[in-house]
Each structure stands twice: as C-alpha cells, then as structure tokens.
Motif scaffolding. Structure first.
Motif, PDB file in Angstrom:
ATOM      1  N   SER A 272       0.864  -1.179   0.000  1.00  0.00           N
ATOM      2  CA  SER A 272       0.000   0.000   0.000  1.00  0.00           C
ATOM      3  C   SER A 272       0.898   1.226   0.000  1.00  0.00           C
ATOM      4  N   GLY A 273       0.781   2.021  -1.051  1.00  0.00           N
ATOM      5  CA  GLY A 273       1.639   3.202  -1.145  1.00  0.00           C
ATOM      6  C   GLY A 273       3.110   2.862  -1.142  1.00  0.00           C
ATOM      7  N   ASN A 274       3.470   1.732  -1.726  1.00  0.00           N
ATOM      8  CA  ASN A 274       4.836   1.207  -1.788  1.00  0.00           C
ATOM      9  C   ASN A 274       5.320   0.645  -0.452  1.00  0.00           C
ATOM     10  N   HIS A 275       4.561   0.796   0.618  1.00  0.00           N
ATOM     11  CA  HIS A 275       4.918   0.172   1.889  1.00  0.00           C
ATOM     12  C   HIS A 275       4.477  -1.281   1.856  1.00  0.00           C
ATOM     13  N   ILE A 276       5.204  -2.129   2.583  1.00  0.00           N
ATOM     14  CA  ILE A 276       4.845  -3.541   2.624  1.00  0.00           C
ATOM     15  C   ILE A 276       4.448  -3.926   4.043  1.00  0.00           C
TER      16      ILE A 276
ATOM     17  N   ARG B 115      -0.970  -5.885  12.331  1.00  0.00           N
ATOM     18  CA  ARG B 115      -0.337  -5.716  11.021  1.00  0.00           C
ATOM     19  C   ARG B 115       0.942  -4.909  11.212  1.00  0.00           C
ATOM     20  N   PHE B 116       2.035  -5.437  10.641  1.00  0.00           N
ATOM     21  CA  PHE B 116       3.341  -4.801  10.796  1.00  0.00           C
ATOM     22  C   PHE B 116       3.840  -4.291   9.455  1.00  0.00           C
ATOM     23  N   MET B 117       4.395  -3.085   9.453  1.00  0.00           N
ATOM     24  CA  MET B 117       5.073  -2.571   8.270  1.00  0.00           C
ATOM     25  C   MET B 117       6.519  -3.041   8.323  1.00  0.00           C
TER      26      MET B 117
ATOM     27  N   THR C 256      13.214  -1.931   6.510  1.00  0.00           N
ATOM     28  CA  THR C 256      14.660  -2.151   6.606  1.00  0.00           C
ATOM     29  C   THR C 256      15.392  -0.908   7.085  1.00  0.00           C
ATOM     30  N   GLY C 257      14.743   0.248   6.981  1.00  0.00           N
ATOM     31  CA  GLY C 257      15.379   1.497   7.402  1.00  0.00           C
ATOM     32  C   GLY C 257      15.200   1.798   8.872  1.00  0.00           C
ATOM     33  N   ALA C 258      14.378   1.008   9.557  1.00  0.00           N
ATOM     34  CA  ALA C 258      14.163   1.206  10.990  1.00  0.00           C
ATOM     35  C   ALA C 258      15.156   0.335  11.756  1.00  0.00           C
ATOM     36  N   GLY C 259      16.059   0.948  12.484  1.00  0.00           N
ATOM     37  CA  GLY C 259      17.050   0.172  13.217  1.00  0.00           C
ATOM     38  C   GLY C 259      16.426  -0.709  14.277  1.00  0.00           C
ATOM     39  N   GLY C 260      15.304  -0.271  14.846  1.00  0.00           N
ATOM     40  CA  GLY C 260      14.613  -1.053  15.861  1.00  0.00           C
ATOM     41  C   GLY C 260      13.124  -1.080  15.613  1.00  0.00           C
ATOM     42  N   THR C 261      12.481  -2.101  16.140  1.00  0.00           N
ATOM     43  CA  THR C 261      11.033  -2.238  16.012  1.00  0.00           C
ATOM     44  C   THR C 261      10.340  -1.208  16.900  1.00  0.00           C
ATOM     45  N   VAL C 262       9.294  -0.572  16.366  1.00  0.00           N
ATOM     46  CA  VAL C 262       8.522   0.432  17.099  1.00  0.00           C
ATOM     47  C   VAL C 262       7.043   0.099  16.942  1.00  0.00           C
ATOM     48  N   LEU C 263       6.329   0.047  18.061  1.00  0.00           N
ATOM     49  CA  LEU C 263       4.896  -0.208  18.035  1.00  0.00           C
ATOM     50  C   LEU C 263       4.131   1.107  18.111  1.00  0.00           C
TER      51      LEU C 263
ATOM     52  N   ARG D  57      -5.129   4.416  10.560  1.00  0.00           N
ATOM     53  CA  ARG D  57      -4.196   3.588  11.325  1.00  0.00           C
ATOM     54  C   ARG D  57      -4.162   2.200  10.688  1.00  0.00           C
ATOM     55  N   ASP D  58      -3.359   2.107   9.613  1.00  0.00           N
ATOM     56  CA  ASP D  58      -3.358   0.893   8.797  1.00  0.00           C
ATOM     57  C   ASP D  58      -2.323  -0.124   9.240  1.00  0.00           C
ATOM     58  N   HIS D  59      -1.557   0.167  10.316  1.00  0.00           N
ATOM     59  CA  HIS D  59      -0.639  -0.827  10.853  1.00  0.00           C
ATOM     60  C   HIS D  59      -0.437  -0.572  12.338  1.00  0.00           C
ATOM     61  N   ASP D  60       0.010  -1.610  13.013  1.00  0.00           N
ATOM     62  CA  ASP D  60       0.129  -1.563  14.470  1.00  0.00           C
ATOM     63  C   ASP D  60       1.568  -1.438  14.936  1.00  0.00           C
ATOM     64  N   GLY D  61       2.485  -1.534  14.023  1.00  0.00           N
ATOM     65  CA  GLY D  61       3.871  -1.412  14.402  1.00  0.00           C
ATOM     66  C   GLY D  61       4.794  -1.481  13.211  1.00  0.00           C
ATOM     67  N   ILE D  62       6.015  -1.042  13.418  1.00  0.00           N
ATOM     68  CA  ILE D  62       7.069  -1.123  12.410  1.00  0.00           C
ATOM     69  C   ILE D  62       7.985  -2.276  12.808  1.00  0.00           C
ATOM     70  N   PHE D  63       8.063  -3.279  11.954  1.00  0.00           N
ATOM     71  CA  PHE D  63       8.924  -4.441  12.197  1.00  0.00           C
ATOM     72  C   PHE D  63      10.295  -4.090  11.667  1.00  0.00           C
ATOM     73  N   GLY D  64      11.227  -3.856  12.588  1.00  0.00           N
ATOM     74  CA  GLY D  64      12.490  -3.256  12.209  1.00  0.00           C
ATOM     75  C   GLY D  64      13.601  -4.228  11.898  1.00  0.00           C
ATOM     76  N   ALA D  65      14.763  -3.654  11.607  1.00  0.00           N
ATOM     77  CA  ALA D  65      15.884  -4.416  11.058  1.00  0.00           C
ATOM     78  C   ALA D  65      16.517  -5.356  12.063  1.00  0.00           C
ATOM     79  N   GLU D  66      16.348  -5.093  13.384  1.00  0.00           N
ATOM     80  CA  GLU D  66      16.990  -6.007  14.336  1.00  0.00           C
ATOM     81  C   GLU D  66      16.373  -7.394  14.260  1.00  0.00           C
ATOM     82  N   PHE D  67      15.047  -7.472  14.061  1.00  0.00           N
ATOM     83  CA  PHE D  67      14.393  -8.770  13.944  1.00  0.00           C
ATOM     84  C   PHE D  67      14.512  -9.331  12.521  1.00  0.00           C
ATOM     85  N   LEU D  68      14.562  -8.460  11.524  1.00  0.00           N
ATOM     86  CA  LEU D  68      14.800  -8.933  10.156  1.00  0.00           C
ATOM     87  C   LEU D  68      16.156  -9.620  10.078  1.00  0.00           C
ATOM     88  N   HIS D  69      17.137  -9.041  10.750  1.00  0.00           N
ATOM     89  CA  HIS D  69      18.472  -9.650  10.782  1.00  0.00           C
ATOM     90  C   HIS D  69      18.442 -10.968  11.555  1.00  0.00           C
TER      91      HIS D  69
END
Length: 451
Positions: free
Chosen positions: A109-113, A125-127, A130-137, A199-211
């Motif tokens: 949605s709007g290029n966000h995944i 729902r999590f966005m 990769t640019g977020a160093g940490g997860t933020v709710l 409010r289309d998402h509940d948090g940003i799933f950040g790079a620490e967990f992606l890694h």
C-alpha cells in the motif's frame, strides 16, 4: 574404441545417464589445435569427464586442453550447471522454502509492505522497514494488546525530527511459525501530525528482527521470508544450512509439518519429517499453496534441487540475471554505494520509505535541480518540509534510472555540524519495486534486476 584427440587416448567411462536435452554441449580445443564437441559432466583437480556427441563418456587430463578451455573448466561448477539446466524455472519462493524458510505474501500500500501477525494475543499488522534500526509499536496498538507500556520518557528520531516514545515490554510477536518472545521495544504515536490518519498498521517491524530471522524480501514475488528456527537464537548462535533441508507444510485445520515430499499419489502425499518420522496426508487436506506445491513436485526436480543445495542465494539469483551488492551494515541500517548525476553517493536501503528521498545538501552538491520547499514528507518523528528535485541520472551497479523527480529534505536537521553523514539518499520502495529488489539479511546482500 580408440578416440584420438589432444594427441592422447580418452579413457572411456560410464557415468549416470544424462538426458540429451539437459546437457550444454560446446566446442573444446586441445593444446594441439584439434577440436571436439562435448559437455562437461564432472571434474577433479587434474581430470575432466565429458560426454561426447556419440553418447559415450570420456575422461582426460585438463592440461591437454587449450588455455582458454582450461580456464572454462576451472570456472565451471557442476551445481550451477545443474541449476541453469534444470532448476532455473523455480521461483525464489520455491528455492527458499526448500531451505527451511517460511514465506508470507505481503500487502503493498503506497509502496509500503505489510505482513499480518499477532501482537501478544491480538491480531496485528506490521510494516516491514529495513530502514528502521529497531522495532517500534504504535502506542495505541501496544496498549490495546496489553503490552506493558512505560512512561513516554524516551525519544525516537527519523524523518520529521524527534518524537516521544515509551519502553514497552511485549510477551510475544508472532509471524507465522516465527515467534519472538519476551521483547523490549519502543512505542510511539506512529501517526502524529497527520490529519485524519488511517491507522493501517500496528507497528514497524524493524531491522533487528529482520536480521535475527535471516529475512529475505522479494519485491518481484511480493513475499517476505523468515527462518522460524532462528526466532529465539541469540546473536552468534546461527549455524549453517545443513539442517534446513525441510519445508513447512500447512493443513486446513491449522496444523504444520516440517519435512520433505518423499512420494505422492494422485490423492495423497508422504512427508519425510525433520525428526526422521514419516506422515501420509490427503493432498486436499493441505492449504491451497502447499497442495499446489505437492501437485507440481517431481522426483527429478527434487533430486536436482538437492544436488544444488550448497549454492548460496547469491549464486541462485545471479544465475537468474540479478546483480548483487554486498551492503555495509552500521547498527541495523544497511548501505549500498551508487551515484547521483555521476557523483559517488551512499544510499540507505529503506523498504519503509514509500519513495526515495535525497538529503538536501547531497542533492545540491550532486547538481540536482532542487525546487521550492513546498512539499511534506512523514516519518516516525512527524513531518518535514521537502522539495521536488530532478535527478538526471541515478545508478546502482548496472541499474540506471534517468530523468526522475524525487523529493529532497534535510535528513540531518538535528545532527551536530561536525556529524559524519553516513548516507546521502534513501533508496526507497519505489526503486526496490521497479528493480525487482531482493534484500537478503543472511548473506548481507541487496540484489537488483533491471528487466
């Protein structure tokens, strides 16, 4: 049978039968100038085994070839050759799932995944960012999910400046089979300064967990891949891929099985499970995607996949025409070098940025045409003024984009004057989508393919 070639006699040997259509025949030249048409089957340090057009196989010394063909043999890799001939049609999804990854069809949605999961016991729902160093709710979602939200005495920074945040303790975040337990993250109002926000998402799933989960993001297939077995692995505990020769199969009654197809009939499949047991299931009991996988499975394809299992994702994607970049990791951010109008520039790879954004100073220093600061961009810190900016040429490796209009903003507005700016632009989801981007956290690489 005597076969005179390269002033020596071939030693004819019998190997596994290869289908004629599978082999890549080419002309080899001997050191004496004579030629022969054959296909490589195997090699050692000193010997090469080929199949001749006559159908027979022959083994001889590599040094009896011309220098050019000796170089070809040295570079030849049997697994890559098998993949190109027999497995190239497999999707990235199939290749990764056979290595123990679980995949999710992400929502764009709007290029966000976005990926759906659970925040404690609540649907969420999590966005993927990769640019977020940490997860933020989002603080409202965290509160609604009964997370332990502390006082708003922390600060998060991003495009738009700073925003208050709270240390938040989460019992678990669940994405499919990946379960992250006992987490401490930050919460903030992710929709601050936006009028009538959706409010289309509940948090940003950040790079620490992606890694941590060795994530792979594939824009071409619209999927993100995680390794569930790494959900609770501490840094440094990751091992190789030897234990990853299984796939996750799901049933309509929400059961999961980790294993491989051992055999199948028209209506049933036998799975060889990771623990050494076998289970037989009606194919129609599987969810549609896994049932389709079973229907398309063949022993021949499975054999080829297993013979190619030591190839890296880099090997697999480069054989499919992707170019790859080993990225530099600073903190949890990832950076790749490229150019803006011929000037060397470092880009931060940011799937959370719907569009690419240039740092204002970098845009001016790289001869971009910067307009008036009459636009707005939004981030976790709120909003910031931006300018429409014309870029004549942007490159990353062989990928080239020309005559583009992007936005420029002061990405370092609150930074000290002597701050060393680590990047000059954000390489956002617009270009990642256009260039069929793949971000691979296991191999620390970004892949692009310009079709």
């Amino acid at each position: 049978m005597r076969l005179f070639f390269l002033s020596s006699i071939f030693c004819l040997v019998h190997l596994t039968v290869w289908a004629e259509a599978d082999l890549n025949y080419r002309e080899f030249t001997g050191s004496n100038g004579k030629t022969i048409t054959a296909a490589l089957l195997d090699k050692t340090e000193s010997m090469v085994t080929m199949k001749l057009k006559s159908g027979r196989t022959a083994k001889f010394e590599i040094t009896k070839l011309s220098e050019e063909d000796q170089a070809f043999v040295r570079d030849w890799n049997m697994e890559k050759d098998l993949f190109v001939r027999s497995c190239r049609g497999l999707t990235i999804r199939e290749l990764l799932e056979l290595r123990g990854y679980e995949s999710f069809k992400f929502i764009i949605s709007g290029n966000h995944i976005f990926v759906d999961g659970m925040l404690n016991e609540a649907k969420a729902r999590f966005m993927i960012d990769t640019g977020a160093g940490g997860t933020v709710l989002d603080v409202k979602s965290a509160t609604d999910a009964e997370c332990e939200v502390g006082p708003m005495d922390q600060v998060i920074r991003g495009i738009g400046g700073e925003a208050p945040a709270a240390i938040t303790r989460v019992a678990r975040i669940t994405l499919g089979e990946s379960i992250l337990n006992d987490l401490t993250v930050l919460s903030a109002d992710l929709f601050r300064e936006r009028k009538n926000p959706v409010r289309d998402h509940d948090g940003i799933f950040g790079a620490e967990f992606l890694h941590q989960l060795d994530a792979v993001i594939s824009y071409q297939e619209g999927r993100i891949f995680f390794r569930p077995d790494l959900a609770d692995a501490a840094e440094g505990e990751k091992d190789g891929d030897a234990h990853l020769e299984f796939r996750i199969f799901r049933t309509n009654d929400r059961k999961t099985f980790k294993g491989n197809v051992a055999e199948k009939t028209a209506t049933a499949v036998t799975l060889a499970l990771q623990d050494g047991q076998e289970v037989q299931l009606p194919i129609n009991r599987l969810v549609e995607e896994d049932a389709n996988f079973v229907f398309s499975w063949t022993p021949e394809r499975d054999i080829f996949l297993r013979k190619c299992h030591t190839l890296t994702t880099q090997d697999l994607l480069e054989l499919r025409g992707y170019q790859s970049f080993i990225y530099e990791r600073k903190g949890n951010h990832i950076f790749v070098d490229g150019t803006l109008n011929g000037h060397e520039t470092t880009f931060m790879i940011d799937s959370g940025a719907g569009t690419s954004v240039l740092d204002l100073e970098t845009a001016k220093n790289t001869e971009c045409e910067v307009g008036e600061m009459d636009q707005w961009i939004y981030g976790v810190g709120g909003k910031a003024p931006a300018a429409v900016t014309k870029v004549n040429k942007l490159t990353m490796g062989r990928a080239v984009a020309t005559n583009r209009k992007l936005l420029s903003a002061d990405l370092y507005e609150d930074a000290p004057e002597d701050y060393a700016r680590p990047f000059g632009a954000i390489f956002g989801a617009d270009f990642l989508r256009e260039l069929n981007g793949v971000v691979n956290y296991r191999e620390n690489r970004v892949f692009l393919r310009q079709d």
